[in-house]
Design a protein around this motif. Structure first.
Motif, PDB file in Angstrom:
ATOM      1  N   GLY A   7      -1.931   3.276 -12.176  1.00 44.89           N
ATOM      2  CA  GLY A   7      -2.165   2.626 -10.891  1.00 44.89           C
ATOM      3  C   GLY A   7      -1.589   3.432  -9.757  1.00 44.89           C
ATOM      4  O   GLY A   7      -0.664   4.226  -9.944  1.00 44.89           O
ATOM      5  N   GLY A   8      -2.145   3.240  -8.575  1.00 49.42           N
ATOM      6  CA  GLY A   8      -1.662   3.946  -7.403  1.00 49.42           C
ATOM      7  C   GLY A   8      -1.413   3.001  -6.246  1.00 49.42           C
ATOM      8  O   GLY A   8      -2.013   1.926  -6.155  1.00 49.42           O
ATOM      9  N   LEU A   9      -0.509   3.401  -5.341  1.00 45.95           N
ATOM     10  CA  LEU A   9      -0.222   2.617  -4.151  1.00 45.95           C
ATOM     11  C   LEU A   9       0.317   3.523  -3.060  1.00 45.95           C
ATOM     12  O   LEU A   9       0.742   4.656  -3.315  1.00 45.95           O
ATOM     13  N   LYS A  10       0.272   3.005  -1.849  1.00 41.33           N
ATOM     14  CA  LYS A  10       0.817   3.716  -0.701  1.00 41.33           C
ATOM     15  C   LYS A  10       1.975   2.921  -0.120  1.00 41.33           C
ATOM     16  O   LYS A  10       1.958   1.685  -0.113  1.00 41.33           O
ATOM     17  N   VAL A  11       2.968   3.646   0.374  1.00 44.50           N
ATOM     18  CA  VAL A  11       4.105   3.043   1.059  1.00 44.50           C
ATOM     19  C   VAL A  11       4.344   3.847   2.335  1.00 44.50           C
ATOM     20  O   VAL A  11       3.774   4.926   2.513  1.00 44.50           O
ATOM     21  N   CYS A  12       5.162   3.310   3.210  1.00 45.10           N
ATOM     22  CA  CYS A  12       5.526   4.064   4.421  1.00 45.10           C
ATOM     23  C   CYS A  12       7.023   3.945   4.636  1.00 45.10           C
ATOM     24  O   CYS A  12       7.506   2.978   5.233  1.00 45.10           O
ATOM     25  N   TRP A  13       7.765   4.937   4.105  1.00 43.46           N
ATOM     26  CA  TRP A  13       9.207   4.962   4.310  1.00 43.46           C
ATOM     27  C   TRP A  13       9.511   5.356   5.757  1.00 43.46           C
ATOM     28  O   TRP A  13       8.814   6.183   6.353  1.00 43.46           O
ATOM     29  N   GLY A  14      10.581   4.783   6.280  1.00 42.69           N
ATOM     30  CA  GLY A  14      11.088   5.169   7.595  1.00 42.69           C
ATOM     31  C   GLY A  14      12.247   4.279   7.964  1.00 42.69           C
ATOM     32  O   GLY A  14      12.347   3.127   7.509  1.00 42.69           O
ATOM     33  N   PRO A  15      13.168   4.754   8.811  1.00 38.40           N
ATOM     34  CA  PRO A  15      14.346   3.966   9.173  1.00 38.40           C
ATOM     35  C   PRO A  15      14.025   2.769  10.061  1.00 38.40           C
ATOM     36  O   PRO A  15      14.816   1.828  10.143  1.00 38.40           O
ATOM     37  N   ASP A  16      12.857   2.804  10.730  1.00 38.91           N
ATOM     38  CA  ASP A  16      12.442   1.714  11.622  1.00 38.91           C
ATOM     39  C   ASP A  16      11.213   1.054  10.999  1.00 38.91           C
ATOM     40  O   ASP A  16      10.125   1.630  11.004  1.00 38.91           O
TER      41      ASP A  16
END
Length: 318
Positions: A212-221
């Motif tokens: 399976g695949g997924l997207k995330v968006c890491w960031g401090p804000d």
């Protein structure tokens, strides 16, 4: 035990950046790579769309990780005989560490040669025949094939790996999942769907790998991360068959005007909450997947890899 890999996005990053990310993924502790195969980005803001087979050649020199296309459409834009040659060469370059992920594609990429865009049942029929052709060619023997959709005359691949390239099939609905179980060496999908895994196994998948695949968006804000995810990948929230039938990035830009940022925030792990990222990936393990591939949305991939190396992967693999 579930494996955790990284998903390289050819739509967002230049070839050089993809190679850099592959190196960083290996250093961070990811155990495999997926790479997308598109002619167009989904929206123009993503900004890239390199020829995947050239990038895979570079990856073979940059990393020791296994690589898989997620996914290639071998039914229109590229004939299955040429797809087989590209996959076989990639496997040789990677020392057998290559799997070919295939699917029925999107009009966005496949309509460019001017042909009609068939309905899903016909595309699945085309995919089944394409897989048959490629498997014959992977033997290294001469192949002549006169089928319903494809003709091959006296074709032989001379550069082939020691073992045939495994072919995993992408599926997003019950019919396609059953097809994956019947003709695939594995399943590829983009949701932590327990029913899909079970349907794949009942249809003939057995103990073959489900990925399976997924997207995330890491960031401090977190708010900024949500805005980035919405700007670049609101397309992930479009319903039903719409992503398969729209034919240009402009059409997708028009469609995602209907996707509110709140929907992205509710469905994508954004920000730097470790538990949120762990939960997003662990959902696939709990659903019975053998491997999960995650991609970072946006330009902050160096921070993402440090975050996953030090905080996320240790909780998933420890």
């Amino acid at each position: 035990m579930t494996e955790y890999g990284y998903f390289l996005s050819c739509e967002e990053h230049s070839p050089a950046e993809l190679v850099e990310q592959a190196r960083m993924a290996e250093q961070a502790g990811f155990t495999g790579l997926w790479i997308s195969d598109h002619f167009h980005p989904w929206v123009r803001e993503q900004g890239q769309s390199a020829f995947v087979w050239s990038v895979i050649g570079a990856l073979s020199e940059a990393t020791s990780l296994p690589v898989q296309t997620a996914v290639t459409c071998p039914i229109m834009r590229l004939h299955p005989a040429l797809t087989a040659q590209a996959a076989a060469t990639s496997s040789v370059l990677l020392g057998g560490r290559f799997r070919l992920g295939v699917g029925t594609g999107e009009a966005l990429n496949e309509h460019i040669l001017g042909g009609p865009w068939p309905p899903a049942p016909i595309r699945m029929d085309m995919l089944e025949e394409a897989v048959q052709v490629m498997r014959q060619l992977f033997t290294g023997k001469q192949v002549t094939h006169h089928g319903k959709y494809y003709t091959v005359e006296n074709a032989r691949l001379y550069t082939v790996p020691d073992e045939p390239v495994p072919i995993d099939v992408s599926a997003f609905g019950p019919t396609a999942t059953a097809l994956a179980g019947r003709i695939g060496d594995g399943l590829i999908t983009m949701a932590p769907d327990t029913d899909a895994v079970e349907r794949f196994r009942r249809a003939g998948g057995g103990t073959k790998p489900a990925s399976g695949g997924l997207k995330v968006c890491w960031g401090p804000d977190r708010d900024e991360a949500v805005r980035t995810a919405h700007r670049l990948w609101a397309t992930e929230q479009l319903p039903g068959e719409l992503p398969q039938v729209l034919s240009t990035p402009t059409h997708f830009e028009q469609a995602v005007e209907l996707v509110p940022p709140e929907r992205v925030a509710a469905n994508v792990a954004c920000g730097d909450d470790v538990d949120a990222h762990v939960r997003a990936l662990d959902a696939y393990a709990q659903a019975g997947f053998d491997a999960v591939y995650v991609t970072q949305i946006g330009p902050e991939y160096r921070g993402f890899f440090d975050f996953y190396r030090t905080k996320v992967l240790p909780q998933l693999t420890g």
